[in-house]
Design an enzyme around this catalytic site. Structure first.
Site, PDB file in Angstrom:
ATOM      1  N   SER A  46       0.895  -1.253   0.100  1.00 52.13           N
ATOM      2  CA  SER A  46      -0.010  -0.092  -0.015  1.00 52.13           C
ATOM      3  C   SER A  46       0.901   1.073  -0.045  1.00 52.13           C
ATOM      4  O   SER A  46       2.172   1.047   0.388  1.00 52.13           O
ATOM      5  CB  SER A  46      -0.794  -0.083   1.355  1.00 52.13           C
ATOM      6  OG  SER A  46      -1.395   1.253   1.484  1.00 52.13           O
ATOM      7  N   TYR A  83      -1.700  -1.226  10.449  1.00 57.26           N
ATOM      8  CA  TYR A  83      -1.751  -1.484   8.982  1.00 57.26           C
ATOM      9  C   TYR A  83      -0.260  -0.907   8.245  1.00 57.26           C
ATOM     10  O   TYR A  83       0.270  -1.507   7.565  1.00 57.26           O
ATOM     11  CB  TYR A  83      -2.925  -0.488   8.452  1.00 57.26           C
ATOM     12  CG  TYR A  83      -3.179  -0.916   6.970  1.00 57.26           C
ATOM     13  CD1 TYR A  83      -4.145  -1.862   6.524  1.00 57.26           C
ATOM     14  CD2 TYR A  83      -2.802   0.086   6.056  1.00 57.26           C
ATOM     15  CE1 TYR A  83      -4.312  -2.079   5.264  1.00 57.26           C
ATOM     16  CE2 TYR A  83      -3.125   0.175   4.663  1.00 57.26           C
ATOM     17  CZ  TYR A  83      -3.488  -1.202   4.208  1.00 57.26           C
ATOM     18  OH  TYR A  83      -4.097  -1.157   3.011  1.00 57.26           O
TER      19      TYR A  83
HETATM   20  P1  NAD Z   1     -11.268  -6.007   0.534  1.00 56.11           P
HETATM   21  O1  NAD Z   1     -11.967  -5.769   1.813  1.00 56.11           O
HETATM   22  O2  NAD Z   1     -12.234  -5.836  -0.685  1.00 56.11           O
HETATM   23  O3  NAD Z   1     -10.950  -7.520   0.236  1.00 56.11           O
HETATM   24  C1  NAD Z   1     -10.200  -8.013   1.409  1.00 56.11           C
HETATM   25  C2  NAD Z   1      -9.957  -9.666   1.049  1.00 56.11           C
HETATM   26  O4  NAD Z   1      -9.304 -10.234   2.163  1.00 56.11           O
HETATM   27  C3  NAD Z   1     -11.375 -10.045   1.043  1.00 56.11           C
HETATM   28  O5  NAD Z   1     -11.272 -11.176   0.030  1.00 56.11           O
HETATM   29  C4  NAD Z   1     -11.548 -11.050   2.430  1.00 56.11           C
HETATM   30  O6  NAD Z   1     -12.296 -12.142   2.485  1.00 56.11           O
HETATM   31  C5  NAD Z   1      -9.891 -11.374   2.576  1.00 56.11           C
HETATM   32  N1  NAD Z   1      -9.722 -11.616   3.935  1.00 56.11           N
HETATM   33  C6  NAD Z   1      -9.790 -10.658   4.865  1.00 56.11           C
HETATM   34  N2  NAD Z   1      -9.445 -11.260   6.172  1.00 56.11           N
HETATM   35  C7  NAD Z   1      -9.021 -12.616   5.835  1.00 56.11           C
HETATM   36  C8  NAD Z   1      -8.966 -13.813   6.615  1.00 56.11           C
HETATM   37  N3  NAD Z   1      -8.853 -13.803   8.218  1.00 56.11           N
HETATM   38  N4  NAD Z   1      -8.668 -14.819   6.063  1.00 56.11           N
HETATM   39  C9  NAD Z   1      -8.712 -15.020   4.600  1.00 56.11           C
HETATM   40  N5  NAD Z   1      -9.155 -13.745   3.984  1.00 56.11           N
HETATM   41  C10 NAD Z   1      -9.528 -12.554   4.456  1.00 56.11           C
HETATM   42  O7  NAD Z   1     -10.220  -5.237   0.431  1.00 56.11           O
HETATM   43  P2  NAD Z   1      -9.127  -4.508  -0.876  1.00 56.11           P
HETATM   44  O8  NAD Z   1      -9.339  -3.113  -0.759  1.00 56.11           O
HETATM   45  O9  NAD Z   1      -9.533  -5.205  -1.943  1.00 56.11           O
HETATM   46  O10 NAD Z   1      -7.726  -4.891  -0.241  1.00 56.11           O
HETATM   47  C11 NAD Z   1      -6.992  -6.034  -0.699  1.00 56.11           C
HETATM   48  C12 NAD Z   1      -5.500  -5.717  -0.517  1.00 56.11           C
HETATM   49  O11 NAD Z   1      -5.174  -4.418  -1.062  1.00 56.11           O
HETATM   50  C13 NAD Z   1      -5.182  -5.579   1.106  1.00 56.11           C
HETATM   51  O12 NAD Z   1      -4.073  -6.069   1.332  1.00 56.11           O
HETATM   52  C14 NAD Z   1      -5.237  -3.956   1.201  1.00 56.11           C
HETATM   53  O13 NAD Z   1      -4.492  -3.739   2.421  1.00 56.11           O
HETATM   54  C15 NAD Z   1      -4.588  -3.382  -0.183  1.00 56.11           C
HETATM   55  N6  NAD Z   1      -4.776  -2.080  -0.378  1.00 56.11           N
HETATM   56  C16 NAD Z   1      -6.019  -1.612  -0.428  1.00 56.11           C
HETATM   57  C17 NAD Z   1      -6.392  -0.265  -0.796  1.00 56.11           C
HETATM   58  C18 NAD Z   1      -7.605   0.340  -0.805  1.00 56.11           C
HETATM   59  O14 NAD Z   1      -7.714   1.672  -0.965  1.00 56.11           O
HETATM   60  N7  NAD Z   1      -8.626  -0.456  -1.088  1.00 56.11           N
HETATM   61  C19 NAD Z   1      -5.150   0.515  -1.236  1.00 56.11           C
HETATM   62  C20 NAD Z   1      -3.855   0.013  -1.049  1.00 56.11           C
HETATM   63  C21 NAD Z   1      -3.764  -1.341  -0.510  1.00 56.11           C
END
Ligand code: NAD
Length: 260
Positions: free
Chosen positions: A142, A155
């Site tokens: 991130s 985080y």
């Molecule tokens: P999201 O909440 O849409 O998806 C998260 C996923 O992780 C889901 O499939 C969920 O089921 C899974 N997950 C959560 N807890 C779990 C557990 N205990 N066991 C197994 N699976 C689990 O989130 P997203 O925004 O798509 O995030 C995906 C990645 O991208 C993350 O690592 C997040 O930190 C990173 N990220 C997101 C953003 C953003 O702005 N959305 C920005 C930078 C980085």
């Protein structure tokens, strides 16, 4: 290396992970998805990945907080498909609170899912990649792997850790055809961020859309969310032939957030 190979994407039942799974499916790869969700929703996702082009798709319900389950998920998936060419460590959660009020169990969960699971999955997958002589590990870090924001200690710590782990593994595998890279998106409009927008809208009394615009304008000079499909395209690039010498890097997709 694409087509009739196997990619495993953690946290692929939602958001960025799902976009990545769709993109790799469209390249003809067999897909294993991790992530939580209702059985019928996951069955629909698996069908959609087949329609997108994956010959076979399976879901593994491993809880990313459980190291044994994470390593088991990798080994089972590798056995099933005769190896694992691409691992995308994407599962992640957020918890927002100042350090003085940060619940220790939330700290443990964020570190376990966002950092330790990356270590366990990568360690297990690298064994299969070394045996095959080729592999790609892509860690979804991130912008918070590079800079901090208040109230996101766990985080930010985990995402900085992911970048350190990425560099270390890249060096350990530099002589083989295995690359290890991170991607650092800015805000992407997924459930993870929508929850934060809803919280902010409740606190400010503004609408969801107004608060979403404020969130983005606050940090991203582009005033535009990063698109999950663009992150997926970056993953595809990092798995392609032109990226053979790219390893140990962080690809920043943040609309200028960290340029300030
Ligand atoms: P999201 O909440 O849409 O998806 C998260 C996923 O992780 C889901 O499939 C969920 O089921 C899974 N997950 C959560 N807890 C779990 C557990 N205990 N066991 C197994 N699976 C689990 O989130 P997203 O925004 O798509 O995030 C995906 C990645 O991208 C993350 O690592 C997040 O930190 C990173 N990220 C997101 C953003 C953003 O702005 N959305 C920005 C930078 C980085």
């Amino acid at each position: 290396m694409m087509g009739a190979q196997h990619a495993l994407i953690t946290g692929a039942t939602s958001g960025i992970g799902l976009a990545i799974a769709r993109r790799l499916a469209s390249q003809g790869m067999n897909i294993t998805i991790g992530g939580l969700g209702a059985d019928d929703e996951i069955a629909d996702i698996c069908k959609s990945l087949i329609r997108a082009g994956a010959p076979k798709t399976i879901h593994d319900p491993a809880d990313m907080r459980d190291p044994v389950a994470v390593r088991h998920m990798i080994d089972v998936a590798a056995d099933r498909f005769g190896g694992i060419a691409i691992l995308v460590n994407n599962a992640g959660i957020q918890h927002v609170a100042p350090v003085t009020a940060f619940p220790p169990d939330k700290w443990d969960d964020v570190l376990a899912i966002n950092l330790s699971a990356v270590f366990h999955a990568s360690a297990a997958a690298a064994v299969h990649m070394v045996a095959a002589g080729w592999g790609r590990i892509i860690n979804i870090s991130s912008v918070h792997g590079l800079v901090a924001s208040p109230d996101k200690a766990a985080y930010v710590a985990a995402k900085h850790g992911v970048i350190g782990l990425t560099k270390t593994m890249a060096l350990e595998h530099a002589r083989g055809a295995i690359t290890v890279n991170a991607i650092c998106p800015g805000w992407v409009k997924t459930p993870l961020v929508e929850q934060q927008i809803i919280k902010r809208a409740k606190a400010s009394g503004k609408s969801f859309d107004e608060e979403a615009n404020r969130l983005v304008a606050d940090k991203m000079p582009s005033w535009t969310f990063t698109d999950a499909d663009d992150v997926a395209a970056a993953v595809q690039f990092l798995c392609g032939p032109a990226s053979a010498s790219i390893t140990g890097t962080s690809l920043i997709m943040d609309g200028g957030w960290t340029a300030q």
